[in-house]
Write a protein that holds these residues in place. Structure first.
Motif, mmCIF file in Angstrom:
data_model
loop_
_atom_site.group_PDB
_atom_site.id
_atom_site.type_symbol
_atom_site.label_atom_id
_atom_site.label_comp_id
_atom_site.label_asym_id
_atom_site.label_seq_id
_atom_site.Cartn_x
_atom_site.Cartn_y
_atom_site.Cartn_z
ATOM 1 N N ALA A 238 28.896 6.240 -17.661
ATOM 2 C CA ALA A 238 28.064 5.132 -17.187
ATOM 3 C C ALA A 238 27.247 4.477 -18.291
ATOM 4 C CB ALA A 238 27.119 5.633 -16.096
ATOM 5 N N ARG A 239 27.230 5.063 -19.474
ATOM 6 C CA ARG A 239 26.416 4.523 -20.562
ATOM 7 C C ARG A 239 27.029 3.238 -21.111
ATOM 8 N NH1 ARG A 239 22.599 7.805 -22.856
ATOM 9 N NH2 ARG A 239 22.656 6.432 -24.686
ATOM 10 N N ALA A 240 26.181 2.271 -21.400
ATOM 11 C CA ALA A 240 26.662 1.000 -21.956
ATOM 12 C C ALA A 240 27.176 1.173 -23.382
ATOM 13 C CB ALA A 240 25.552 -0.035 -21.922
ATOM 14 N N ASP A 241 26.667 2.196 -24.106
ATOM 15 C CA ASP A 241 27.065 2.366 -25.505
ATOM 16 C C ASP A 241 28.238 3.328 -25.687
ATOM 17 O OD1 ASP A 241 25.845 4.747 -24.894
ATOM 18 O OD2 ASP A 241 24.377 4.704 -26.523
ATOM 19 N N THR A 242 28.829 3.778 -24.587
ATOM 20 C CA THR A 242 30.007 4.642 -24.697
ATOM 21 C C THR A 242 31.224 3.789 -25.044
ATOM 22 O OG1 THR A 242 29.146 6.261 -23.116
ATOM 23 C CG2 THR A 242 31.528 6.236 -23.458
ATOM 24 N N PRO A 243 31.919 4.094 -26.118
ATOM 25 C CA PRO A 243 33.111 3.315 -26.477
ATOM 26 C C PRO A 243 34.135 3.303 -25.337
ATOM 27 C CG PRO A 243 32.466 4.744 -28.282
ATOM 28 C CD PRO A 243 31.626 5.142 -27.105
ATOM 29 N N GLN A 244 34.835 2.193 -25.213
ATOM 30 C CA GLN A 244 35.761 2.030 -24.106
ATOM 31 C C GLN A 244 36.823 3.131 -24.068
ATOM 32 O OE1 GLN A 244 35.365 0.081 -21.639
ATOM 33 N NE2 GLN A 244 37.271 0.574 -20.576
ATOM 34 N N ALA A 245 37.314 3.518 -25.216
ATOM 35 C CA ALA A 245 38.360 4.545 -25.241
ATOM 36 C C ALA A 245 37.830 5.880 -24.698
ATOM 37 C CB ALA A 245 38.875 4.728 -26.670
ATOM 38 N N ILE A 246 36.615 6.242 -25.091
ATOM 39 C CA ILE A 246 36.017 7.489 -24.587
ATOM 40 C C ILE A 246 35.726 7.355 -23.099
ATOM 41 C CG2 ILE A 246 33.984 8.983 -24.726
ATOM 42 C CD1 ILE A 246 33.861 8.446 -27.707
ATOM 43 N N ARG A 247 35.218 6.184 -22.687
ATOM 44 C CA ARG A 247 34.931 5.983 -21.252
ATOM 45 C C ARG A 247 36.190 6.192 -20.416
ATOM 46 N NH1 ARG A 247 32.637 1.557 -21.614
ATOM 47 N NH2 ARG A 247 30.480 2.263 -21.395
ATOM 48 N N GLU A 248 37.298 5.636 -20.858
ATOM 49 C CA GLU A 248 38.541 5.769 -20.086
ATOM 50 C C GLU A 248 38.982 7.223 -20.014
ATOM 51 O OE1 GLU A 248 41.299 3.144 -21.946
ATOM 52 O OE2 GLU A 248 40.337 1.308 -21.183
ATOM 53 N N GLN A 249 38.818 7.946 -21.125
ATOM 54 C CA GLN A 249 39.180 9.363 -21.110
ATOM 55 C C GLN A 249 38.299 10.147 -20.141
ATOM 56 O OE1 GLN A 249 38.864 10.713 -25.156
ATOM 57 N NE2 GLN A 249 40.497 9.353 -25.907
ATOM 58 N N VAL A 250 37.008 9.833 -20.136
ATOM 59 C CA VAL A 250 36.073 10.544 -19.263
ATOM 60 C C VAL A 250 36.344 10.207 -17.801
ATOM 61 C CG1 VAL A 250 33.656 10.790 -18.600
ATOM 62 C CG2 VAL A 250 34.278 10.732 -21.015
ATOM 63 N N VAL A 251 36.519 8.936 -17.500
ATOM 64 C CA VAL A 251 36.752 8.508 -16.112
ATOM 65 C C VAL A 251 37.988 9.202 -15.543
ATOM 66 C CG1 VAL A 251 37.416 6.541 -14.677
ATOM 67 C CG2 VAL A 251 35.548 6.307 -16.319
ATOM 68 N N ALA A 252 38.972 9.430 -16.370
ATOM 69 C CA ALA A 252 40.196 10.092 -15.906
ATOM 70 C C ALA A 252 39.942 11.526 -15.461
ATOM 71 C CB ALA A 252 41.246 10.065 -17.009
ATOM 72 N N THR A 253 38.804 12.101 -15.902
ATOM 73 C CA THR A 253 38.488 13.490 -15.523
ATOM 74 C C THR A 253 37.538 13.578 -14.329
ATOM 75 O OG1 THR A 253 36.495 13.738 -16.907
ATOM 76 C CG2 THR A 253 38.634 14.056 -17.976
ATOM 77 N N LEU A 254 37.103 12.427 -13.836
ATOM 78 C CA LEU A 254 36.093 12.432 -12.772
ATOM 79 C C LEU A 254 36.759 12.478 -11.399
ATOM 80 C CD1 LEU A 254 33.550 9.818 -14.197
ATOM 81 C CD2 LEU A 254 33.591 12.298 -14.496
ATOM 82 N N GLU A 255 37.318 13.617 -11.119
ATOM 83 C CA GLU A 255 37.947 13.832 -9.821
ATOM 84 C C GLU A 255 37.170 14.907 -9.080
ATOM 85 O OE1 GLU A 255 42.038 14.712 -10.315
ATOM 86 O OE2 GLU A 255 42.505 12.848 -11.386
ATOM 87 N N PRO A 256 36.258 14.514 -8.178
ATOM 88 C CA PRO A 256 35.424 15.500 -7.471
ATOM 89 C C PRO A 256 36.266 16.454 -6.658
ATOM 90 C CG PRO A 256 35.238 13.322 -6.470
ATOM 91 C CD PRO A 256 35.992 13.134 -7.741
ATOM 92 N N ASP A 257 35.782 17.692 -6.588
ATOM 93 C CA ASP A 257 36.539 18.723 -5.878
ATOM 94 C C ASP A 257 36.051 18.950 -4.451
ATOM 95 O OD1 ASP A 257 34.110 19.845 -6.411
ATOM 96 O OD2 ASP A 257 34.873 21.515 -7.620
#
Length: 298
Positions: A238-257
């Motif tokens: 959610a950070r504005a300063d997170t690089p887009q490539a890292i954001r996409e990698q992180v979002v791909a892991t956000l699967e709530p259980d």
């Protein structure tokens, strides 16, 4: 709409004639609506509501004359005193002070919610012997003087310390102690400089607070992007300063259980919305009201 709901809606309708209001008092649900919501209660209707046993609801009605609500402050049931304590004015003078000394802590807790309470009495409640009362003060009082803030931030009860650290900006000289305290560390992070030690804390709430810090160094940001906790990673995404490539990698892991985790993620992202409020019921004519009351046997 079910019959009970229709009656309760009618009970709150403005400009309803007294004879119809009186008939509604015979229905428990409608009587509660009358007691709590109507602003035009006559002395006779108030007496009848009390006789029918809805004094607790009536005590919460801010439109009931002060002299009557003052009587409720002496009622034998704590629930009635709670209802009046939450909003009563200091009429007659000294009423709020009497409620602040009420023997039941629930009454004192409700009093802390009262918008008419002067700072002096809030300070008395902030030093109350019951943690529940002090907690109510923390939740409601924002313009807290420094001496009271210090007392609450160093309270013996960890829940009070935790709530205080989230509610109040801490004095600079207390910050190190708050960071050392497990109960307050996560909230205190917002007022400290992020460090590798905080980013590696065993408490995921602390790491999430670090991940949300506006002055988070890039190295710690990238480290927390791989954190084992989904909420920490979500804060990085959610950070504005997170690089887009890292954001996409992180979002791909956000699967709530679990559904709970999914709801919490949506809430923290600001994506949770409450359902729209139901439209207000249209006012009934005298004839329609009579028909409704007849159907209810009133």
């Amino acid at each position: 709409m079910e019959l009970d709901a229709e009656l309760s809606a009618l009970a709150a309708q403005e400009d309803l004639s007294v004879d119809l209001v009186r008939r509604l008092l015979q229905h428990p649900g409608a009587r509660r609506s009358v007691a709590l919501l109507r602003r035009d209660l006559t002395g006779e209707l108030i007496a009848e509501i009390i006789e029918l046993g809805s004094v607790r609801t009536l005590a919460a009605n801010r439109s009931v004359p002060s002299r009557i609500r003052a009587r409720f402050a002496e009622h034998g049931e704590p629930a009635v005193r709670c209802a009046v304590a939450a909003s009563v004015r200091d009429e007659p003078l000294g009423l709020l002070a009497r409620l602040a000394a009420d023997p039941d802590p629930s009454v004192r807790s409700f009093l802390a919610m009262n918008d008419h309470l002067p700072a002096g009495l809030l300070e008395v409640l902030a030093a109350d012997s019951e943690a529940s009362v002090r907690s109510s003060v923390v939740q409601r009082w924002r313009d807290v003087p420094d001496n009271v803030r210090r007392v609450l931030l160093t309270d013996a009860d960890p829940d009070i310390r935790s709530g205080s650290a989230r509610a109040f900006a801490p004095p600079a000289d207390l910050l190190s102690g708050l960071l050392a305290d497990p109960a307050t560390r996560a909230a205190a992070v917002a007022y400290a400089l992020p460090t590798p030690e905080l980013a590696a804390d065993s408490d995921s709430d602390v790491r999430e607070a670090v991940a949300s810090h506006p002055d988070l160094p890039p190295a710690l940001r990238d480290l927390l992007a791989e954190d084992q906790d989904i909420f920490v990673r979500s804060a990085i995404a959610a950070r504005a300063d997170t690089p887009q490539a890292i954001r996409e990698q992180v979002v791909a892991t956000l699967e709530p259980d679990s559904p709970v985790a999914e709801w919490l993620l949506a809430f923290r992202r600001g994506g949770h919305t409450c359902p729209p409020a139901a439209p207000a019921s249209p006012n009934l004519t005298r004839q329609q009201a009579e028909s409704l009351l007849a159907r209810a046997g009133l």
